[in-house]
Design a protein around this motif. Structure first.
Motif, PDB file in Angstrom:
ATOM      1  N   VAL A  16      20.142 -16.176 -12.271  1.00 51.44           N
ATOM      2  CA  VAL A  16      19.181 -17.188 -12.753  1.00 51.44           C
ATOM      3  C   VAL A  16      19.454 -17.514 -14.221  1.00 51.44           C
ATOM      4  O   VAL A  16      19.487 -18.674 -14.623  1.00 51.44           O
ATOM      5  CB  VAL A  16      17.728 -16.706 -12.553  1.00 51.44           C
ATOM      6  N   ALA A  17      19.693 -16.487 -15.010  1.00 48.49           N
ATOM      7  CA  ALA A  17      19.988 -16.697 -16.428  1.00 48.49           C
ATOM      8  C   ALA A  17      21.292 -17.457 -16.602  1.00 48.49           C
ATOM      9  O   ALA A  17      21.403 -18.321 -17.480  1.00 48.49           O
ATOM     10  CB  ALA A  17      20.041 -15.355 -17.153  1.00 48.49           C
ATOM     11  N   ALA A  18      22.289 -17.158 -15.788  1.00 46.25           N
ATOM     12  CA  ALA A  18      23.571 -17.862 -15.875  1.00 46.25           C
ATOM     13  C   ALA A  18      23.401 -19.348 -15.566  1.00 46.25           C
ATOM     14  O   ALA A  18      23.994 -20.200 -16.242  1.00 46.25           O
ATOM     15  CB  ALA A  18      24.585 -17.228 -14.934  1.00 46.25           C
ATOM     16  N   ILE A  19      22.590 -19.677 -14.579  1.00 51.44           N
ATOM     17  CA  ILE A  19      22.330 -21.081 -14.243  1.00 51.44           C
ATOM     18  C   ILE A  19      21.588 -21.770 -15.388  1.00 51.44           C
ATOM     19  O   ILE A  19      21.933 -22.888 -15.788  1.00 51.44           O
ATOM     20  CB  ILE A  19      21.544 -21.188 -12.921  1.00 51.44           C
ATOM     21  N   GLU A  20      20.573 -21.102 -15.943  1.00 53.03           N
ATOM     22  CA  GLU A  20      19.841 -21.676 -17.077  1.00 53.03           C
ATOM     23  C   GLU A  20      20.773 -21.921 -18.257  1.00 53.03           C
ATOM     24  O   GLU A  20      20.673 -22.938 -18.938  1.00 53.03           O
ATOM     25  CB  GLU A  20      18.705 -20.742 -17.502  1.00 53.03           C
ATOM     26  N   ASN A  21      21.675 -20.982 -18.494  1.00 52.72           N
ATOM     27  CA  ASN A  21      22.613 -21.124 -19.593  1.00 52.72           C
ATOM     28  C   ASN A  21      23.563 -22.296 -19.340  1.00 52.72           C
ATOM     29  O   ASN A  21      23.906 -23.044 -20.257  1.00 52.72           O
ATOM     30  CB  ASN A  21      23.398 -19.827 -19.802  1.00 52.72           C
ATOM     31  N   GLY A  22      23.988 -22.464 -18.096  1.00 47.43           N
ATOM     32  CA  GLY A  22      24.844 -23.596 -17.742  1.00 47.43           C
ATOM     33  C   GLY A  22      24.155 -24.926 -17.981  1.00 47.43           C
ATOM     34  O   GLY A  22      24.765 -25.873 -18.499  1.00 47.43           O
ATOM     35  N   LEU A  23      22.877 -25.011 -17.642  1.00 51.59           N
ATOM     36  CA  LEU A  23      22.115 -26.238 -17.889  1.00 51.59           C
ATOM     37  C   LEU A  23      21.985 -26.502 -19.391  1.00 51.59           C
ATOM     38  O   LEU A  23      22.083 -27.648 -19.843  1.00 51.59           O
ATOM     39  CB  LEU A  23      20.735 -26.149 -17.230  1.00 51.59           C
ATOM     40  N   PHE A  24      21.768 -25.450 -20.170  1.00 51.93           N
ATOM     41  CA  PHE A  24      21.705 -25.579 -21.627  1.00 51.93           C
ATOM     42  C   PHE A  24      23.019 -26.157 -22.150  1.00 51.93           C
ATOM     43  O   PHE A  24      23.035 -27.051 -22.991  1.00 51.93           O
ATOM     44  CB  PHE A  24      21.414 -24.219 -22.263  1.00 51.93           C
ATOM     45  N   ASP A  25      24.125 -25.645 -21.639  1.00 56.10           N
ATOM     46  CA  ASP A  25      25.438 -26.130 -22.069  1.00 56.10           C
ATOM     47  C   ASP A  25      25.643 -27.597 -21.730  1.00 56.10           C
ATOM     48  O   ASP A  25      26.215 -28.351 -22.518  1.00 56.10           O
ATOM     49  CB  ASP A  25      26.552 -25.308 -21.422  1.00 56.10           C
ATOM     50  N   ILE A  26      25.186 -28.024 -20.566  1.00 52.63           N
ATOM     51  CA  ILE A  26      25.313 -29.429 -20.178  1.00 52.63           C
ATOM     52  C   ILE A  26      24.529 -30.314 -21.141  1.00 52.63           C
ATOM     53  O   ILE A  26      25.019 -31.336 -21.612  1.00 52.63           O
ATOM     54  CB  ILE A  26      24.841 -29.639 -18.721  1.00 52.63           C
ATOM     55  N   ILE A  27      23.321 -29.912 -21.461  1.00 52.71           N
ATOM     56  CA  ILE A  27      22.465 -30.706 -22.343  1.00 52.71           C
ATOM     57  C   ILE A  27      23.007 -30.755 -23.761  1.00 52.71           C
ATOM     58  O   ILE A  27      22.964 -31.788 -24.423  1.00 52.71           O
ATOM     59  CB  ILE A  27      21.020 -30.150 -22.326  1.00 52.71           C
ATOM     60  N   HIS A  28      23.536 -29.643 -24.256  1.00 51.69           N
ATOM     61  CA  HIS A  28      23.933 -29.539 -25.658  1.00 51.69           C
ATOM     62  C   HIS A  28      25.450 -29.533 -25.869  1.00 51.69           C
ATOM     63  O   HIS A  28      25.918 -29.215 -26.967  1.00 51.69           O
ATOM     64  CB  HIS A  28      23.336 -28.267 -26.267  1.00 51.69           C
ATOM     65  N   GLY A  29      26.211 -29.906 -24.863  1.00 51.88           N
ATOM     66  CA  GLY A  29      27.667 -29.820 -24.929  1.00 51.88           C
ATOM     67  C   GLY A  29      28.302 -30.485 -26.127  1.00 51.88           C
ATOM     68  O   GLY A  29      29.281 -29.991 -26.676  1.00 51.88           O
ATOM     69  N   LEU A  30      27.753 -31.603 -26.578  1.00 54.53           N
ATOM     70  CA  LEU A  30      28.349 -32.318 -27.710  1.00 54.53           C
ATOM     71  C   LEU A  30      28.031 -31.674 -29.057  1.00 54.53           C
ATOM     72  O   LEU A  30      28.601 -32.056 -30.075  1.00 54.53           O
ATOM     73  CB  LEU A  30      27.896 -33.780 -27.710  1.00 54.53           C
ATOM     74  N   ASP A  31      27.130 -30.706 -29.074  1.00 53.60           N
ATOM     75  CA  ASP A  31      26.776 -30.022 -30.321  1.00 53.60           C
ATOM     76  C   ASP A  31      27.644 -28.790 -30.580  1.00 53.60           C
ATOM     77  O   ASP A  31      27.551 -28.185 -31.643  1.00 53.60           O
ATOM     78  CB  ASP A  31      25.303 -29.595 -30.297  1.00 53.60           C
ATOM     79  N   TYR A  32      28.465 -28.446 -29.609  1.00 54.14           N
ATOM     80  CA  TYR A  32      29.371 -27.311 -29.786  1.00 54.14           C
ATOM     81  C   TYR A  32      30.605 -27.757 -30.551  1.00 54.14           C
ATOM     82  O   TYR A  32      31.103 -28.860 -30.352  1.00 54.14           O
ATOM     83  CB  TYR A  32      29.824 -26.752 -28.431  1.00 54.14           C
ATOM     84  N   GLY A  33      31.098 -26.866 -31.398  1.00 53.38           N
ATOM     85  CA  GLY A  33      32.377 -27.087 -32.059  1.00 53.38           C
ATOM     86  C   GLY A  33      33.430 -26.271 -31.327  1.00 53.38           C
ATOM     87  O   GLY A  33      33.544 -26.338 -30.109  1.00 53.38           O
ATOM     88  N   ARG A  34      34.141 -25.462 -32.083  1.00 54.34           N
ATOM     89  CA  ARG A  34      35.167 -24.605 -31.481  1.00 54.34           C
ATOM     90  C   ARG A  34      34.496 -23.452 -30.736  1.00 54.34           C
ATOM     91  O   ARG A  34      33.626 -22.785 -31.283  1.00 54.34           O
ATOM     92  CB  ARG A  34      36.097 -24.061 -32.562  1.00 54.34           C
ATOM     93  N   VAL A  35      34.933 -23.232 -29.503  1.00 51.72           N
ATOM     94  CA  VAL A  35      34.394 -22.147 -28.698  1.00 51.72           C
ATOM     95  C   VAL A  35      35.558 -21.339 -28.135  1.00 51.72           C
ATOM     96  O   VAL A  35      36.477 -21.905 -27.537  1.00 51.72           O
ATOM     97  CB  VAL A  35      33.514 -22.667 -27.537  1.00 51.72           C
ATOM     98  N   ALA A  36      35.492 -20.036 -28.346  1.00 45.90           N
ATOM     99  CA  ALA A  36      36.479 -19.128 -27.770  1.00 45.90           C
ATOM    100  C   ALA A  36      35.753 -18.092 -26.923  1.00 45.90           C
ATOM    101  O   ALA A  36      34.769 -17.509 -27.363  1.00 45.90           O
ATOM    102  CB  ALA A  36      37.290 -18.433 -28.862  1.00 45.90           C
ATOM    103  N   MET A  37      36.247 -17.903 -25.716  1.00 43.71           N
ATOM    104  CA  MET A  37      35.735 -16.835 -24.868  1.00 43.71           C
ATOM    105  C   MET A  37      36.852 -15.813 -24.706  1.00 43.71           C
ATOM    106  O   MET A  37      37.986 -16.164 -24.409  1.00 43.71           O
ATOM    107  CB  MET A  37      35.301 -17.349 -23.500  1.00 43.71           C
ATOM    108  N   VAL A  38      36.501 -14.573 -24.935  1.00 41.43           N
ATOM    109  CA  VAL A  38      37.450 -13.475 -24.812  1.00 41.43           C
ATOM    110  C   VAL A  38      36.992 -12.593 -23.659  1.00 41.43           C
ATOM    111  O   VAL A  38      35.825 -12.219 -23.595  1.00 41.43           O
ATOM    112  CB  VAL A  38      37.499 -12.656 -26.129  1.00 41.43           C
TER     113      VAL A  38
END
Length: 121
Positions: free
Chosen positions: A58-80
């Motif tokens: 549930v949290a992962a889905i909520e986080n995905g929706l947050f990313d969709i809404i705010h995607g243009l506000d992200y700069g450089r993102v690195a996942m390790v």
């Protein structure tokens, strides 16, 4: 468990996640990101995953929706990460981020941090 790393400053959020990611972990993460986005034109994220055994769906889905809404506000993102599913997750989430997500293996975490902090590899 969500750990805020010392490289967090200005418009950069650096986190390490371990073991289990719960709804409170995701809520804390999103609140910090939201605050940074309100203060900065772009927010850069370093997201390290180590020994992650479980993520609350549930949290992962909520986080995905947050990313969709705010995607243009992200700069450089690195996942390790260290697992194939983490790389797939980064590739999927990359589609909604302004500059995408660069995925790095755990052995290359210094390179990933350099990219987030300086924009260069």
């Amino acid at each position: 468990m969500l750990e805020i790393l010392p490289e967090t400053h200005g418009n950069v959020l650096a986190v390490r996640v371990r073991d289990r990611l719960t709804i409170p972990d995701f809520d804390r993460y999103r609140n910090i990101v939201r605050d940074l986005m309100l203060k900065n034109e772009e927010t850069h994220i370093y997201y390290e995953m180590v020994d992650v055994a479980w993520i609350n769906p549930v949290a992962a889905i909520e986080n995905g929706l947050f990313d969709i809404i705010h995607g243009l506000d992200y700069g450089r993102v690195a996942m390790v990460g260290e697992k194939r599913w983490q790389k797939w997750s980064a590739k999927l989430a990359s589609t909604v981020k302004k500059h995408g997500i660069r995925y790095y293996n755990l052995t290359d975490k210094e390179q990933a941090m350099r990219y987030v902090l300086e924009g260069e590899e």
